[in-house]
Design a protein around this motif. Structure first.
Motif, PDB file in Angstrom:
ATOM      1  N   LYS A 110       0.840  -1.198   0.000  1.00 57.42           N
ATOM      2  CA  LYS A 110       0.000   0.000   0.000  1.00 57.42           C
ATOM      3  C   LYS A 110       0.878   1.253   0.000  1.00 57.42           C
ATOM      4  CE  LYS A 110      -3.584   2.337   2.636  1.00 57.42           C
ATOM      5  NZ  LYS A 110      -4.426   2.317   3.833  1.00 57.42           N
ATOM      6  N   GLN A 111       1.930   1.263   0.818  1.00 56.92           N
ATOM      7  CA  GLN A 111       2.832   2.410   0.889  1.00 56.92           C
ATOM      8  C   GLN A 111       3.630   2.577  -0.405  1.00 56.92           C
ATOM      9  OE1 GLN A 111       3.211   4.866   3.054  1.00 56.92           O
ATOM     10  NE2 GLN A 111       1.581   4.108   4.351  1.00 56.92           N
ATOM     11  N   VAL A 112       4.069   1.474  -1.003  1.00 54.91           N
ATOM     12  CA  VAL A 112       4.803   1.546  -2.270  1.00 54.91           C
ATOM     13  C   VAL A 112       3.908   2.141  -3.348  1.00 54.91           C
ATOM     14  CG1 VAL A 112       5.799   0.134  -4.140  1.00 54.91           C
ATOM     15  CG2 VAL A 112       6.451  -0.293  -1.746  1.00 54.91           C
ATOM     16  N   ARG A 113       2.683   1.636  -3.453  1.00 56.69           N
ATOM     17  CA  ARG A 113       1.759   2.163  -4.463  1.00 56.69           C
ATOM     18  C   ARG A 113       1.440   3.635  -4.212  1.00 56.69           C
ATOM     19  NH1 ARG A 113      -0.128  -3.234  -4.462  1.00 56.69           N
ATOM     20  NH2 ARG A 113      -1.515  -2.863  -2.704  1.00 56.69           N
ATOM     21  N   LYS A 114       1.253   3.994  -2.945  1.00 56.18           N
ATOM     22  CA  LYS A 114       0.957   5.388  -2.601  1.00 56.18           C
ATOM     23  C   LYS A 114       2.123   6.295  -2.999  1.00 56.18           C
ATOM     24  CE  LYS A 114      -0.334   8.255   1.348  1.00 56.18           C
ATOM     25  NZ  LYS A 114      -0.597   8.277   2.786  1.00 56.18           N
ATOM     26  N   ALA A 115       3.346   5.879  -2.729  1.00 55.78           N
ATOM     27  CA  ALA A 115       4.520   6.678  -3.083  1.00 55.78           C
ATOM     28  C   ALA A 115       4.632   6.826  -4.596  1.00 55.78           C
ATOM     29  CB  ALA A 115       5.786   6.049  -2.508  1.00 55.78           C
ATOM     30  N   LEU A 116       4.399   5.756  -5.319  1.00 55.06           N
ATOM     31  CA  LEU A 116       4.513   5.818  -6.780  1.00 55.06           C
ATOM     32  C   LEU A 116       3.331   6.557  -7.401  1.00 55.06           C
ATOM     33  CD1 LEU A 116       5.985   2.277  -7.414  1.00 55.06           C
ATOM     34  CD2 LEU A 116       7.155   4.482  -7.731  1.00 55.06           C
ATOM     35  N   ASP A 117       2.144   6.408  -6.830  1.00 58.56           N
ATOM     36  CA  ASP A 117       0.986   7.161  -7.325  1.00 58.56           C
ATOM     37  C   ASP A 117       1.193   8.647  -7.124  1.00 58.56           C
ATOM     38  OD1 ASP A 117      -0.270   4.857  -8.105  1.00 58.56           O
ATOM     39  OD2 ASP A 117      -1.660   4.782  -6.411  1.00 58.56           O
TER      40      ASP A 117
END
Length: 124
Positions: free
Chosen positions: A110-117
């Motif tokens: 979730k954090q990886v996707r949030k950072a990349l989003d």
């Protein structure tokens, strides 16, 4: 394909995170400390640096300072992980997301996707 640089001095964690991120479809670079991470970044600019906070040679705070000081790396997303209390780190380093070790895989992803989003939103 988005590139994630994983930086951790614990080999088991480094390999597990790299495998997980590859399975999720990311290109993954690895480094066992901050100085090695900077070498990897000079070869291929990642979209996200997922770094441990406490490491030998060059630790997380010093790595982040070097990344932020380099104009060519502007826009690289950062995500830090630490076994120490991340509440205090969040207060000391606002604007940098932290994951408390140990963390579960859904929280990490979730954090990886949030950072990349967030990176995609900034780049338009």
């Amino acid at each position: 394909m988005e590139t994630v640089l994983v930086v951790d001095d614990e080999q088991g964690i480094l390999e597990a995170l790299a495998d997980l991120l590859r399975e999720e479809g990311y290109r993954v670079l690895t480094a066992s400390h901050g100085r090695e991470a900077l070498e990897r970044m000079s070869e291929l600019r990642p979209d996200l640096v997922l770094t441990d906070w406490m490491m030998p040679v060059l630790d997380g705070p010093a790595l982040i300072e070097r990344i932020r000081a380099e104009p060519n790396w502007a826009g690289v997303s950062l995500l830090c992980m630490s076994a120490v209390d991340v509440g205090a780190l969040r207060a000391q380093y606002p604007g940098i997301p932290f994951l408390q070790k140990p963390f579960d895989i859904p929280a990490l992803m979730k954090q990886v996707r949030k950072a990349l989003d967030g990176k995609r939103a900034l780049s338009g």
